[in-house]
Design an enzyme around this catalytic site. Structure first.
Site, short mmCIF file in Angstrom:
data_model
loop_
_atom_site.label_atom_id
_atom_site.label_comp_id
_atom_site.label_asym_id
_atom_site.label_seq_id
_atom_site.Cartn_x
_atom_site.Cartn_y
_atom_site.Cartn_z
N ASP A 25 0.85 -1.26 0.04
CA ASP A 25 -0.03 0.04 -0.22
C ASP A 25 0.92 1.37 0.04
OD1 ASP A 25 0.85 -0.22 2.60
OD2 ASP A 25 -1.15 -0.31 3.50
N SER A 26 2.28 1.04 0.01
CA SER A 26 2.98 2.27 -0.28
C SER A 26 2.80 2.64 -1.69
CB SER A 26 4.47 1.67 -0.11
OG SER A 26 4.93 0.57 -0.97
N ASP A 85 -1.23 -6.25 -0.37
CA ASP A 85 -1.65 -5.36 0.93
C ASP A 85 -3.05 -5.38 0.98
OD1 ASP A 85 0.60 -5.15 2.46
OD2 ASP A 85 1.22 -3.15 1.65
N LYS A 130 -1.28 -9.65 2.40
CA LYS A 130 -0.45 -9.17 3.83
C LYS A 130 -1.49 -8.20 4.38
CE LYS A 130 3.06 -6.08 3.53
NZ LYS A 130 2.38 -5.33 4.26
N GLU A 145 -1.77 -5.77 8.64
CA GLU A 145 -0.90 -5.32 9.54
C GLU A 145 -1.45 -5.64 10.82
OE1 GLU A 145 0.10 -1.08 8.68
OE2 GLU A 145 1.10 -1.36 6.66
N GLU A 162 9.12 -4.58 10.45
CA GLU A 162 9.58 -3.18 9.79
C GLU A 162 10.28 -2.49 10.76
OE1 GLU A 162 6.75 -1.43 6.92
OE2 GLU A 162 7.84 0.57 7.01
O1 KIV Z 1 3.56 -1.22 1.62
C1 KIV Z 1 4.79 -1.48 1.53
O2 KIV Z 1 5.46 -1.35 0.60
C2 KIV Z 1 5.16 -2.48 2.69
C3 KIV Z 1 6.54 -2.86 2.64
C4 KIV Z 1 7.32 -1.54 2.95
C5 KIV Z 1 6.97 -3.87 3.57
O3 KIV Z 1 4.56 -2.78 3.51
#
Ligand code: KIV
Length: 271
Positions: free
Chosen positions: A51-52, A90, A120, A122, A189
């Protein structure tokens, strides 16, 4: 014609075996078809549609604004470019925290519409029931602990997490819980290297670190950081392999100059 590819695809089981064999796991983000093709060809074991994307693709300050529809779109683009790597996507903020049914619906959409191989999310104990529900539906889940960017407004800072005993103990107990719940891996992280080592030794599923030292079972980076597209972003944990910001702005400014001076296109570049 066979529908089975000749290429040996990476699965969650492959990652489990890599930890057992002490072979390091590599993961990188990608958000689009062209990048995913290059990252896959480079040989990474797993591609994360993080989600980056909210930061590096859309320019938001945090990861919070990106929607499930937008993450599904990015995942569809990536999946079309990947032949070998395990594709993990994510679930964005607000799509799994409120209740397990909503979490399962979000995960199912990501698998069915996005084409991800795994999701994924959190958090640890707080989202136990959501993880249980998703895993029970046969969807592989990767956990994410430590500096979880979706909680940035609670943390108030992007500094290293779990330096104090209480948070470190919770992280270890969350790692064990994620393993018990059937997660296939956990991203750690921005936590102290010694804590990441302890966490990695405490569980049999792989840990994949970012800013978590050398003793994790694998490493993950954001693609744009690795290739130096994020000019102003230089955390201690980042190793830059290229300076694409300078390369690309240089190429663009040369193009501008060539067009302005009528050097481009020349006779050979014309019909
Ligand atoms: O969103 C993302 O890119 C991440 C990584 C930094 C692990 O969760």
């Amino acid at each position: 014609m066979s529908v089975h590819s000749e290429i040996k695809k990476i699965t969650t089981e492959t990652l489990r075996k890599m930890k057992f064999d002490k072979e390091k796991i590599t993961m990188l983000t990608a958000y689009d078809f062209t990048t995913a093709k290059m990252v896959d060809a480079g040989g990474v074991d797993s591609i994360l549609i993080g989600d980056s994307a909210a930061n590096v693709m859309a320019g938001h300050e945090t990861t919070l604004p990106i929607t499930l529809d937008q993450m599904i779109y990015h995942t569809q683009c990536v999946v079309r470019g990947v032949e070998r790597a395990l594709v993990v996507a994510d679930l964005p903020f607000g799509t799994y925290q409120s209740n397990p049914e909503k979490a399962l619906d979000s995960a199912v959409r990501m698998m069915k519409e996005g084409g991800a191989h795994a999701i994924k999310i959190e958090g640890g104990k707080e989202i136990e029931e959501s993880i249980r529900k998703i895993v029970n539906a046969g969807i592989p889940v990767c956990g994410h602990l430590g500096l979880t960017p979706q909680s940035i407004y609670q943390f108030g800072t992007y500094k290293v997490r779990a330096k104090e005993d209480a948070e470190a103990e919770k992280l270890i107990s969350d790692c064990k819980l994620l393993e018990e719940l059937g997660c296939f891996a956990v991203v750690l992280e921005k936590i102290p290297a010694a804590l990441a080592k302890k966490a990695s030794e405490s569980i049999s599923i792989p840990t994949i670190g970012i800013g978590a030292g050398p003793d994790c079972d694998g490493q993950v980076l954001v693609y744009h950081d690795l290739v130096g597209m994020n000019k102003g972003f230089s955390p201690k944990f980042l190793r830059r392999y290229l300076d694409l910001y300078t390369e690309i702005t240089g190429a663009v400014s040369q193009y501008v100059q060539d067009v302005k001076s009528s050097d481009f296109p020349n006779d050979k570049e014309s019909y």
